[in-house]
Design a protein around this motif. Structure first.
Motif, short mmCIF file in Angstrom:
data_model
loop_
_atom_site.label_atom_id
_atom_site.label_comp_id
_atom_site.label_asym_id
_atom_site.label_seq_id
_atom_site.Cartn_x
_atom_site.Cartn_y
_atom_site.Cartn_z
N ILE A 1 0.80 -1.19 0.05
CA ILE A 1 -0.01 0.00 0.12
C ILE A 1 0.86 1.21 0.00
CG2 ILE A 1 -1.75 1.20 1.16
CD1 ILE A 1 -2.36 -1.50 2.91
N PRO A 2 0.84 2.01 -1.08
CA PRO A 2 1.80 3.18 -1.31
C PRO A 2 1.16 4.13 -0.02
CG PRO A 2 0.85 2.82 -3.31
CD PRO A 2 0.08 1.86 -2.42
N GLU A 3 2.37 4.91 0.44
CA GLU A 3 2.03 5.82 1.46
C GLU A 3 0.97 6.99 1.16
OE1 GLU A 3 5.39 7.78 4.07
OE2 GLU A 3 5.61 8.79 2.46
N GLY A 4 0.01 7.16 1.86
CA GLY A 4 -0.96 7.92 1.49
C GLY A 4 -2.15 7.56 0.63
N GLN A 5 -2.15 6.16 0.54
CA GLN A 5 -3.24 5.55 -0.37
C GLN A 5 -3.98 4.61 0.42
OE1 GLN A 5 -3.77 6.20 -3.76
NE2 GLN A 5 -2.18 7.84 -3.31
N MET A 6 -5.43 4.02 0.34
CA MET A 6 -5.92 3.04 0.81
C MET A 6 -5.78 1.82 0.25
SD MET A 6 -7.36 5.01 3.37
CE MET A 6 -8.83 4.02 3.95
N LYS A 7 -5.52 1.95 -1.19
CA LYS A 7 -5.65 0.74 -1.92
C LYS A 7 -4.03 0.16 -1.93
CE LYS A 7 -8.22 2.81 -5.46
NZ LYS A 7 -8.54 2.91 -7.08
#
Ligand code: IMP
Length: 199
Positions: free
Chosen positions: A157-163
């Motif tokens: 999960i990339p930083e700042g993302q939910m997906k």
């Protein structure tokens, strides 16, 4: 005049990805298109050194400017493992599913899920060798989510993302990916040093 650069891969998706953001006077060719059929060595101990090893060997064989890249997933709580061994984490012939099983097992009940993808590009020409790094911070999910992409996408999960990456479409992923970040640095170097793309 179109200038050719060998991208030391046979993964046509990676070639498409970079062609889409490259000025049209540069043409990317794969290893096969450069008539290189040997498997390039990847035997070094770091992502940087592996990237360079592939680039230098491709340049020896192709006699054209060559760009290679190597990527690894570094997990903080695992002392940056799997890192350079990302493709072989669960064993030399391991599948991505086996690598993910091992990763989720190693992080079982560990709270610190911080991780990052690191891509290192090496550009090898007659005049010089230069490297560019692309880093994407994020975290490892508790379980797999999503079915797009490849490798560790379903647990990153990339930083700042939910997906997770595997829940994104290709365009969404490519906008923020570690590889894209390294490509962008490399392409801005090429624009400032046009002579470097001619051998
Ligand atoms: P390579 O340098 O592209 O061969 O990647 C090394 C390993 O890192 C691969 O086996 C993949 O499992 C993993 N990997 C590389 N890029 C990505 C990515 O964008 N998403 C998920 N896994 C990746």
């Amino acid at each position: 005049m179109i200038k050719k650069i060998v991208f030391a891969t046979n993964n046509l998706n990676k070639i498409k990805e970079i062609q889409a953001i490259t000025p049209s006077n540069i043409e990317w060719i794969s290893l096969a298109e450069a008539a290189i059929f040997e498997e390039l060595p990847e035997t070094r101990e770091t992502i940087e050194a592996n990237s360079l090893q592939k680039g230098e060997r491709a340049f020896e064989l192709a006699d054209l400017p060559c760009m290679s890249e190597d990527t690894g997933l570094e997990v903080e709580a695992l002392h940056n493992e799997p890192g350079v061994r990302s493709a072989r984490y669960a064993g030399d012939l391991s599948t991505s599913e086996e690598n993910i099983d091992k990763l989720l097992g190693a992080l079982h009940e560990i709270k610190n899920r911080k991780a990052r993808f690191k891509t290192v590009i090496s550009f090898c020409t007659k005049e010089r060798i230069i490297q560019f790094e692309g880093i994407l911070n994020g975290e490892i999910a508790q379980d797999r989510r999503g079915s797009n992409g490849f490798g560790y996408d379903s647990v990153f999960i990339p930083e700042g993302q939910m997906k997770t990456f595997a829940e994104m479409n290709l365009e969404e992923k490519n906008q923020m990916s570690h590889r894209k970040r390294a490509f962008v640095k490399f392409l801005s170097y090429l624009k400032l040093n046009q002579h470097d793309s001619s051998k």
